[in-house]
Design an enzyme around this catalytic site. Structure first.
Site, mmCIF file in Angstrom:
data_model
loop_
_atom_site.group_PDB
_atom_site.id
_atom_site.type_symbol
_atom_site.label_atom_id
_atom_site.label_comp_id
_atom_site.label_asym_id
_atom_site.label_seq_id
_atom_site.Cartn_x
_atom_site.Cartn_y
_atom_site.Cartn_z
ATOM 1 N N HIS A 1 -6.648 31.255 -11.657
ATOM 2 C CA HIS A 1 -6.888 29.824 -11.413
ATOM 3 C C HIS A 1 -8.298 29.595 -10.876
ATOM 4 O O HIS A 1 -9.022 28.697 -11.328
ATOM 5 C CB HIS A 1 -5.865 29.295 -10.401
ATOM 6 N N PRO B 1 2.462 4.885 1.235
ATOM 7 C CA PRO B 1 3.004 5.252 2.560
ATOM 8 C C PRO B 1 1.928 5.851 3.455
ATOM 9 O O PRO B 1 1.066 6.604 3.004
ATOM 10 C CB PRO B 1 4.090 6.290 2.221
ATOM 11 N N GLY B 2 1.986 5.495 4.730
ATOM 12 C CA GLY B 2 1.102 6.093 5.716
ATOM 13 C C GLY B 2 -0.263 5.463 5.846
ATOM 14 O O GLY B 2 -1.123 6.006 6.541
ATOM 15 N N THR B 3 -0.494 4.309 5.204
ATOM 16 C CA THR B 3 -1.823 3.703 5.250
ATOM 17 C C THR B 3 -1.992 2.725 6.405
ATOM 18 O O THR B 3 -3.097 2.226 6.619
ATOM 19 C CB THR B 3 -2.126 2.984 3.926
ATOM 20 N N GLY B 4 -0.934 2.403 7.138
ATOM 21 C CA GLY B 4 -1.082 1.577 8.333
ATOM 22 C C GLY B 4 -0.528 0.180 8.219
ATOM 23 O O GLY B 4 -0.957 -0.712 8.961
ATOM 24 N N GLY C 1 0.817 -1.204 0.000
ATOM 25 C CA GLY C 1 0.000 0.000 0.000
ATOM 26 C C GLY C 1 0.847 1.249 0.000
ATOM 27 O O GLY C 1 2.061 1.195 0.236
ATOM 28 N N GLU D 1 -3.697 33.944 -8.733
ATOM 29 C CA GLU D 1 -4.576 32.994 -8.042
ATOM 30 C C GLU D 1 -6.032 33.197 -8.446
ATOM 31 O O GLU D 1 -6.796 32.226 -8.550
ATOM 32 C CB GLU D 1 -4.426 33.143 -6.524
#
EC number: 3.4.24.-
Length: 662
Positions: free
Chosen positions: A445, A221-224, A219, A442
C-alpha cells in the site's frame, strides 16, 4: 429569646415555596391512609371477639377438667365450640369444648358459676359493611383520586404521560457562551443575530424586520450543533426549554401530540423564550413513510408540531431551534419558511477553524514548549470539533498515565493516531510469518501511494495491530478536500490493491487470503460510484444510474421502480470491472518495477514496526533510520485462533482523512 424569634422569622422569610405537585402527592397519601385506617377500625368494631381479654391462656380440656375437680375454676362461659372463663386466681383461660353431656353436671357439683352463649350469627349491618359498603367506598375513593390526577395533568394522558418533558435551563446550569465556540464563525453569527433580536427587538423592528420563528442547525455529527444551542441558552437571557425528539413519542396513543401542546403552553406562559429540539429527525421524519399504515403515532406528533409552530394561532415570542444530521429525511412542511426560517449549516472546520477549536480546548491543559497547535491542526483534515476535543483529552490522559506534568507534542501525535487508526493492541501476538505477511501487505500500500501521482501523501505505516486491523497504512491529504477528481479516484483504486498484489509477488498465487476483503469492497464501491453517480464513464456518459438504495422507512423505495434496463445494467458492471482492473494493473506495474524497494520497506517495518512517511522514504532509499527506538520482536503463536491476515478499517467516505490499506 428575641434572638431566637428573629432567627425563626428569618428562616420563615427565606423558605422557598414548596412544589405544589409534591403537596398534591402528600395529600393523596394522607387520604389513602385515612381510608385504610377507617376500614381497619370498622372491621375491629364489628368483630365479635373485640371485647375479649387479650391475656387469655389456652389450656387443654383435660387440664380444665382437673381444675374443676380440684375447685380451681371460678366461672365458665360455654360457647358453641369453645369454653372460656376464669380460674380462682382470676387468670383468664380458654379451651376447645368437645361434645361432653356431663360437663354441666360436673360444674354444678363443684358450684362453678357458668353461662351459655348463643350460636354466633353475622348481623345484617356487618354483612352490608364488609361486603358492599367498604369495597364501594374504596373504589369510589380510588376513582376520585384518579380523576383528580387526570385533571391536574390537563387531560394529557394517564398519570402525567402527556406532560411535556422539556427542561427549563437556567443561566447557571452548564453555562456556555459564544466565546466557548470557535471554528464555525458563520453559524455563530447567524445565531448571534437571534440573540440580539431578543435583547433589542426595536433595532430590527423599526426597519420592518421580524424575528425568525425558527432555525434548523444542520451538519455532520460532532460539529457543535448542540453546543451552539447551549451557547444561545447562556447568552439570550430568556427562558430556554430543551427537549429531545425522542421524548415526544411513547407507547400510548396521543401522548406525543399532548406533549407538544403542553410544551407550547409552557412556552407561551414564559414568552419570549426559546425551545430547542435536539435530533428532530426522530419526530420530524417524512410523513407517509414505511410499508405499513402511515398514520402512526409519530405522524400525529409531527402534525401537532406543525400546527403549533405555524398554525391558526400565532406563537409570538417563541423561537424554535432544532438540530439534525439527517436533513434529507425531514418532512418538507417542517422545513418551509414560517416554521424554520433559517437553515444554519454547521460544517466540519477548516485548518483555521481547527486551530481555534484546539486553542479553546487547550486552555485548561498545561502544554510543553514543543507543542505546535498549527501543526496539529494541519495534520487533522476532516476532523470535527468533537474529534479535536477527543484528541486533546486523549493526549492529557496519555501524559497523566506517563506521570508527566506537561502534555508534549508526542502525546498529541499518539492521541491523533489512536483516534484515527484505533488503539494499539500489543496484546495480539503474531508469529514471525504473520508479521512478515502483514509487513509486505502494508509496504505494498505504502509503495503504491509513493509512486502513483494523485495519491495523498503517506503519513504513517505500521504493522502494530490497531482497532480491528492487524496493520494500517495512513495517507493524509495536505489540505482540506472539498471535492475529488478522477485522477485521484483512479489513484485510490490502485492504492486499494497494493497490499494483495505485494503478497502475491512475494508469496505466489497460492497466498490469496481473506485479508483484502475490505480493500476490495472499497475499490468496488468507489468504481461503481464513479460510473453510476459521478458520470466518469465515457461509454455511459453524464447520467445518473444509481440503483434505488433509499431506505424503506422514507417511503420512497416502495413506490419507485428501477429506471435501468438489463442491457444498461450489464454495461455498468462492465465499466466497473474496467476501472477495477485498471487500478489493479497500475498497482501491479508499480510493485513489479520497484520490487527491491518493496523488500527494503517490508524489512524496515518488521524491524521498526511503525514508520512515518519520511522514514518510509529513507527506508526505500536504503538510508539508515536512527530516530526510532527498536522494539523487541516476539514470535509466540497468535492466541485465540485469530487470523494473521491484515484487515483495514472501514472506509469513511471519499475526501475524508481515512486510513488506507491492510
Amino acid at each position: 429569646m428575641k434572638g431566637l424569634i428573629y432567627y425563626m422569622a428569618m428562616n420563615d422569610n427565606n423558605k422557598t415555596p414548596q412544589d405544589p405537585q409534591a403537596n398534591n402527592w402528600m395529600k393523596t397519601l394522607l387520604i389513602g391512609g385515612g381510608i385504610i385506617a377507617a376500614m381497619t377500625l370498622a372491621v375491629t368494631f364489628f368483630d365479635g371477639n373485640g371485647g375479649r381479654d387479650h391475656n387469655t391462656t389456652s389450656v387443654a380440656y383435660s387440664e380444665f377438667l382437673n381444675r374443676v375437680d380440684n375447685n380451681g375454676v371460678k366461672d365458665v362461659t360455654i360457647g358453641h365450640d369453645e369454653l372460656s372463663g376464669h380460674f380462682t386466681d382470676n387468670s383468664a383461660f380458654k379451651t376447645v369444648a368437645p361434645s361432653d353431656p356431663l360437663l354441666v353436671q360436673r360444674l354444678q357439683s363443684k358450684n362453678v358459676t357458668f353461662r351459655a352463649l348463643p350460636e354466633d350469627t353475622v348481623s345484617f349491618w356487618q354483612i352490608l359493611l364488609s361486603q358492599f359498603l367498604l369495597p364501594f367506598i374504596l373504589f369510589v375513593g380510588l376513582g376520585f383520586l384518579f380523576v383528580r390526577q387526570m385533571q391536574k395533568n390537563g387531560g394529557g394522558g394517564a398519570m402525567g404521560f402527556g406532560k411535556s418533558r422539556a427542561r427549563l435551563l437556567t443561566e447557571k446550569q452548564g453555562r456556555v457562551t459564544f466565546k466557548d465556540i470557535a471554528g464555525i464563525e458563520e453559524a455563530r453569527e447567524e445565531l448571534e443575530e437571534i440573540v440580539d433580536f431578543l435583547k433589542d427587538p426595536t433595532r430590527f423592528s423599526r426597519l420592518g424586520g421580524k424575528i425568525p420563528k425558527g432555525a434548523l442547525l444542520v451538519g455532520p455529527p460532532g460539529t457543535g450543533k448542540t453546543l451552539l444551542a447551549r451557547a444561545i441558552a447562556g447568552e439570550a437571557g430568556v427562558p430556554f426549554f430543551s427537549i429531545s425528539g425522542s421524548d415526544f413519542v411513547e407507547m400510548f396513543v396521543g401522548v406525543g401530540a399532548s406533549r407538544v401542546r403542553d410544551m407550547f403552553e409552557q412556552a407561551k406562559k414564559n414568552a419570549p423564550c426559546i425551545i430547542f429540539i435536539d435530533e428532530i429527525d426522530a419526530v420530524g421524519r417524512h410523513r407517509g413513510a414505511g410499508l405499513g399504515n402511515g398514520n402512526d403515532e409519530r405522524e400525529q406528533t409531527l402534525n401537532q408540531l406543525l400546527v403549533e409552530m405555524d398554525g391558526f394561532e400565532a406563537n409570538e415570542g417563541i423561537i424554535i431551534l432544532a438540530a439534525t444530521n439527517r436533513p434529507d429525511v425531514l418532512d418538507p412542511a417542517l422545513l418551509r419558511p414560517g416554521r424554520f426560517d433559517r437553515q444554519v449549516i454547521v460544517p466540519r472546520p477548516d485548518i483555521e477553524g481547527r486551530l481555534k477549536i484546539l486553542q479553546v480546548h487547550m486552555k485548561k491543559t498545561p502544554l510543553a514548549p514543543d507543542v505546535d497547535v498549527r501543526t496539529i491542526a494541519r495534520g487533522t483534515p476532516g476532523f470535527s470539533g468533537a474529534d479535536l476535543a477527543n484528541i486533546v483529552n486523549e493526549a492529557a490522559l496519555l501524559a497523566a498515565r506517563k506521570g508527566k506534568r506537561l502534555v508534549a507534542m508526542s502525546e498529541f501525535e499518539e492521541a491523533k493516531d489512536k483516534v484515527m487508526m484505533g488503539a494499539e493492541r500489543r496484546s495480539v501476538i503474531m508469529t514471525e510469518e504473520e508479521k512478515r505477511s502483514t509487513a509486505y501487505h502494508e509496504a505494498g500500500h505504502a509503495l503504491v501511494s509513493l509512486h502513483i501521482p494523485g495519491c495523498d501523501p503517506l503519513h504513517k505505516v505500521t504493522v502494530i495491530p490497531r482497532g480491528r486491523a492487524l496493520g494500517v497504512t495512513w495517507n493524509l491529504p495536505e489540505r482540506d478536500q472539498l471535492s475529488i477528481n478522477i485522477k485521484q479516484m483512479k489513484a485510490r483504486l490502485a492504492l486499494c490493491f497494493g497490499g494483495r498484489i505485494a503478497e502475491q509477488l512475494v508469496y505466489g498465487e497460492d497466498s490469496l487470503n481473506t485479508g483484502a476483503s475490505n480493500d476490495i469492497q472499497q475499490a468496488t464501491d468507489m468504481a461503481r460510484a464513479m460510473v453510476t453517480e459521478y458520470g466518469m464513464s465515457p461509454k455511459l456518459g453524464w447520467l445518473r444510474y444509481r440503483e434505488n438504495q433509499d431506505e424503506v422507512f422514507l417511503g420512497h423505495s416502495v413506490s419507485r421502480s428501477q429506471n435501468i434496463s438489463e442491457d444498461t445494467a450489464k454495461i455498468i458492471d462492465q465499466e466497473v470491472r474496467v476501472l477495477v482492473e485498471e487500478g489493479e494493473s497500475r498497482a501491479r506495474q508499480v510493485l513489479t518495477e520497484h520490487i527491491d524497494e518493496l523488500h527494503r520497506l517490508a524489512n524496515a517495518l518488521i524491524e521498526y514496526e511503525t514508520l512515518s512517511g519520511e522514514e518510509a522514504k529513507r527506508a526505500i532509499a536504503g538510508e539508515k533510520i536512527t530516530t526510532i527506538e527498536v522494539k523487541p520482536q516476539v514470535t509466540i503463536p497468535l492466541s485465540g485462533g485469530a487470523s494473521g491476515v491484515p484487515k483495514s478499517p472501514p472506509f469513511n467516505g471519499w475526501g475524508n482523512a481515512a486510513p488506507q490499506g491492510a
